[in-house]
Design a protein around this motif. Structure first.
Motif, mmCIF file in Angstrom:
data_model
loop_
_atom_site.group_PDB
_atom_site.id
_atom_site.type_symbol
_atom_site.label_atom_id
_atom_site.label_comp_id
_atom_site.label_asym_id
_atom_site.label_seq_id
_atom_site.Cartn_x
_atom_site.Cartn_y
_atom_site.Cartn_z
ATOM 1 N N VAL A 88 0.863 -1.185 0.000
ATOM 2 C CA VAL A 88 0.000 0.000 0.000
ATOM 3 C C VAL A 88 0.898 1.233 0.000
ATOM 4 C CG1 VAL A 88 -1.726 1.328 1.277
ATOM 5 C CG2 VAL A 88 -1.881 -1.173 1.193
ATOM 6 N N VAL A 89 0.672 2.121 -0.955
ATOM 7 C CA VAL A 89 1.513 3.312 -1.103
ATOM 8 C C VAL A 89 0.635 4.563 -1.092
ATOM 9 C CG1 VAL A 89 3.255 4.470 -2.504
ATOM 10 C CG2 VAL A 89 3.077 1.967 -2.553
ATOM 11 N N PRO A 90 0.905 5.524 -0.197
ATOM 12 C CA PRO A 90 0.156 6.785 -0.211
ATOM 13 C C PRO A 90 0.667 7.698 -1.323
ATOM 14 C CG PRO A 90 1.772 6.823 1.554
ATOM 15 C CD PRO A 90 1.852 5.453 0.939
ATOM 16 N N ILE A 91 -0.259 8.287 -2.089
ATOM 17 C CA ILE A 91 0.153 9.200 -3.157
ATOM 18 C C ILE A 91 -0.785 10.407 -3.206
ATOM 19 C CG2 ILE A 91 1.012 7.288 -4.587
ATOM 20 C CD1 ILE A 91 -1.452 7.788 -6.432
ATOM 21 N N SER A 92 -0.307 11.449 -3.844
ATOM 22 C CA SER A 92 -1.164 12.580 -4.203
ATOM 23 C C SER A 92 -0.904 12.867 -5.671
ATOM 24 C CB SER A 92 -0.855 13.822 -3.363
ATOM 25 O OG SER A 92 -1.548 14.950 -3.890
ATOM 26 N N ALA A 93 -1.834 12.476 -6.533
ATOM 27 C CA ALA A 93 -1.673 12.725 -7.961
ATOM 28 C C ALA A 93 -1.637 14.220 -8.244
ATOM 29 C CB ALA A 93 -2.815 12.060 -8.730
ATOM 30 N N LEU A 94 -2.422 14.986 -7.489
ATOM 31 C CA LEU A 94 -2.480 16.438 -7.676
ATOM 32 C C LEU A 94 -1.143 17.095 -7.358
ATOM 33 C CD1 LEU A 94 -4.216 18.948 -8.300
ATOM 34 C CD2 LEU A 94 -4.794 19.023 -5.856
ATOM 35 N N LYS A 95 -0.513 16.660 -6.269
ATOM 36 C CA LYS A 95 0.756 17.249 -5.823
ATOM 37 C C LYS A 95 1.972 16.490 -6.338
ATOM 38 C CE LYS A 95 -1.314 20.239 -3.018
ATOM 39 N NZ LYS A 95 -1.224 21.706 -3.159
ATOM 40 N N ASN A 96 1.724 15.411 -7.093
ATOM 41 C CA ASN A 96 2.803 14.579 -7.632
ATOM 42 C C ASN A 96 3.688 14.010 -6.519
ATOM 43 O OD1 ASN A 96 4.058 13.344 -9.851
ATOM 44 N ND2 ASN A 96 5.642 14.915 -9.934
ATOM 45 N N LYS A 97 3.049 13.588 -5.441
ATOM 46 C CA LYS A 97 3.772 13.006 -4.306
ATOM 47 C C LYS A 97 3.573 11.495 -4.272
ATOM 48 C CE LYS A 97 3.579 14.962 -0.295
ATOM 49 N NZ LYS A 97 3.064 15.583 0.961
ATOM 50 N N GLY A 98 4.630 10.767 -4.032
ATOM 51 C CA GLY A 98 4.546 9.322 -3.879
ATOM 52 C C GLY A 98 4.518 8.553 -5.185
ATOM 53 N N ILE A 99 4.572 9.236 -6.331
ATOM 54 C CA ILE A 99 4.446 8.559 -7.626
ATOM 55 C C ILE A 99 5.666 7.678 -7.910
ATOM 56 C CG2 ILE A 99 4.049 8.868 -10.093
ATOM 57 C CD1 ILE A 99 1.764 9.800 -8.234
ATOM 58 N N VAL A 100 6.852 8.201 -7.625
ATOM 59 C CA VAL A 100 8.074 7.408 -7.848
ATOM 60 C C VAL A 100 8.064 6.157 -6.971
ATOM 61 C CG1 VAL A 100 10.583 7.384 -7.607
ATOM 62 C CG2 VAL A 100 9.449 9.401 -8.545
ATOM 63 N N GLU A 101 7.691 6.337 -5.699
ATOM 64 C CA GLU A 101 7.607 5.191 -4.773
ATOM 65 C C GLU A 101 6.583 4.175 -5.254
ATOM 66 O OE1 GLU A 101 9.143 8.734 -2.573
ATOM 67 O OE2 GLU A 101 7.514 8.350 -3.986
ATOM 68 N N MET A 102 5.475 4.678 -5.780
ATOM 69 C CA MET A 102 4.427 3.785 -6.287
ATOM 70 C C MET A 102 4.938 2.947 -7.454
ATOM 71 S SD MET A 102 0.775 4.854 -8.013
ATOM 72 C CE MET A 102 1.582 5.473 -9.514
ATOM 73 N N MET A 103 5.608 3.581 -8.412
ATOM 74 C CA MET A 103 6.092 2.859 -9.584
ATOM 75 C C MET A 103 7.216 1.893 -9.220
ATOM 76 S SD MET A 103 3.971 3.739 -11.713
ATOM 77 C CE MET A 103 4.659 2.617 -12.939
ATOM 78 N N ASN A 104 8.051 2.275 -8.262
ATOM 79 C CA ASN A 104 9.089 1.344 -7.797
ATOM 80 C C ASN A 104 8.461 0.109 -7.173
ATOM 81 O OD1 ASN A 104 11.210 2.960 -8.627
ATOM 82 N ND2 ASN A 104 11.448 3.969 -6.642
ATOM 83 N N CYS A 105 7.376 0.322 -6.447
ATOM 84 C CA CYS A 105 6.676 -0.798 -5.810
ATOM 85 C C CYS A 105 6.044 -1.701 -6.861
ATOM 86 C CB CYS A 105 5.613 -0.246 -4.858
ATOM 87 S SG CYS A 105 4.905 -1.486 -3.770
ATOM 88 N N VAL A 106 5.459 -1.097 -7.894
ATOM 89 C CA VAL A 106 4.861 -1.865 -8.990
ATOM 90 C C VAL A 106 5.911 -2.745 -9.658
ATOM 91 C CG1 VAL A 106 3.867 -1.671 -11.307
ATOM 92 C CG2 VAL A 106 2.959 -0.272 -9.445
ATOM 93 N N LYS A 107 7.070 -2.177 -9.921
ATOM 94 C CA LYS A 107 8.156 -2.943 -10.544
ATOM 95 C C LYS A 107 8.613 -4.083 -9.639
ATOM 96 C CE LYS A 107 9.891 1.056 -13.121
ATOM 97 N NZ LYS A 107 11.023 2.019 -13.250
ATOM 98 N N LYS A 108 8.662 -3.811 -8.353
ATOM 99 C CA LYS A 108 9.174 -4.798 -7.393
ATOM 100 C C LYS A 108 8.282 -6.027 -7.312
ATOM 101 C CE LYS A 108 10.666 -5.246 -2.582
ATOM 102 N NZ LYS A 108 10.834 -4.540 -1.285
ATOM 103 N N VAL A 109 6.971 -5.837 -7.342
ATOM 104 C CA VAL A 109 6.065 -6.970 -7.141
ATOM 105 C C VAL A 109 5.645 -7.641 -8.439
ATOM 106 C CG1 VAL A 109 5.173 -5.930 -5.036
ATOM 107 C CG2 VAL A 109 3.927 -5.610 -7.156
ATOM 108 N N SER A 110 6.001 -7.046 -9.591
ATOM 109 C CA SER A 110 5.670 -7.671 -10.868
ATOM 110 C C SER A 110 6.264 -9.075 -10.936
ATOM 111 C CB SER A 110 6.207 -6.834 -12.029
ATOM 112 O OG SER A 110 5.589 -5.572 -12.080
ATOM 113 N N PHE A 111 5.477 -9.984 -11.428
ATOM 114 C CA PHE A 111 5.879 -11.386 -11.609
ATOM 115 C C PHE A 111 6.031 -12.153 -10.294
ATOM 116 C CE2 PHE A 111 7.856 -9.014 -15.163
ATOM 117 C CZ PHE A 111 7.171 -9.592 -16.217
#
Length: 208
Positions: A88-111
Motif C-alpha cells: 500500500v503506497v500513499p500518493i497525491s496525484a495532484l501534488k505529484n507526491k509518492g508517484i516514484v515510490e508507487m512505480m518502484n513498488c509496482v516494478k518490485k512486485v511484478s511477476f
C-alpha cells in the motif's frame, strides 16, 4: 485500475467491467495497480477485495494524500498493507507526491507469487470449496477462489464460460441460514471485512 462509479457494479455488468474482467482473467497480467480514493476509503476498498481474489499481484495506491493531510486524518498504511496482504503506497496525484515510490513498488512486485485473499467465514468457505470441485482443472489454482465466488453468486457468464452444471443446493441452504441471497452474502462479507480494517487503520481528527 480505479474504482469508478458504475463501472464495477456487480449486476448488471457493464461493458467496461466485462472487458476488464476478461482481460485480467485470460491475459498474462504481471501486476494490478489499484488506485483508490483515500478520502472515501471504505467505499473504494470494495473493488480491492475483488481484485485480491484474482491471484494477481496487487499494489494499492491510496490517492488524495493532500486532502487526508489537510483534514488532519491519519491512515496506518503499514497496517492496511498487512491486512490486505499487498503493498500500500500513499500518493497525491495532484501534488505529484509518492508517484516514484508507487512505480518502484509496482516494478518490485511484478511477476511475484501471489495467493488470493480469502475473507469469508467458515460456512461460506465450505460452500466455496465444494463449488471449486466443479471448476475445470485447466483453471490456474490461484484463480479458483475468484471462480468459486462467481459460481456462488450464480454469475451466468462465468457458468457459461466454464461450461459447468451448477448444483446450487448448498448455496440455497446457506441462503436460508443467512436469510439472504448469495450475492448479498458475498457483498456483506466484503463490507464487514472492509469495516473491520477501517476501524483500525483510519483515524479521523476530532472536528468538534
Amino acid at each position: 485500475i480505479t474504482d469508478l462509479p458504475g463501472i464495477y457494479s456487480l449486476s448488471p455488468y457493464t461493458l467496461e467491467e466485462v472487458v476488464s474482467r476478461e482481460f485480467l482473467l485470460k491475459e498474462s497480467v504481471d501486476v494490478i495497480l489499484n488506485i483508490v480514493d483515500g478520502s472515501n476509503l471504505e467505499r473504494n476498498l470494495y473493488l480491492t477485495t475483488q481484485l485480491l481474489e484474482l491471484g494477481i499481484p496487487v499494489v494499492v495506491a491510496v490517492n488524495m494524500l493532500d486532502v487526508i493531510e489537510k483534514r488532519g486524518d491519519r491512515i496506518d498504511y503499514a497496517f492496511l498493507a498487512t491486512e490486505l496482504d499487498c503493498p500500500v503506497v500513499p500518493i497525491s496525484a495532484l501534488k505529484n507526491k509518492g508517484i516514484v515510490e508507487m512505480m518502484n513498488c509496482v516494478k518490485k512486485v511484478s511477476f511475484s507469487d501471489c495467493n488470493p485473499k480469502n475473507i469469508y467465514d467458515k460456512k461460506t468457505n465450505d460452500v466455496l470449496q465444494s463449488l471449486a470441485l466443479s471448476i475445470p482443472k485447466q483453471i490456474a489454482e490461484k484463480k479458483v477462489l475468484f471462480y468459486s465466488v462467481k459460481l456462488f453468486e450464480r454469475d451466468e457468464k462465468i457458468i457459461s464460460d466454464l461450461s459447468v452444471s451448477l448444483n446450487d443446493q448448498r448455496i440455497e441452504e446457506l441462503e436460508k441460514t443467512f436469510d439472504d441471497d448469495s450475492e448479498s452474502i458475498i457483498t456483506n462479507a466484503r463490507y464487514s471485512y472492509i469495516t473491520s480494517i477501517i476501524e483500525k487503520c483510519y483515524k479521523k481528527r476530532n472536528r468538534e
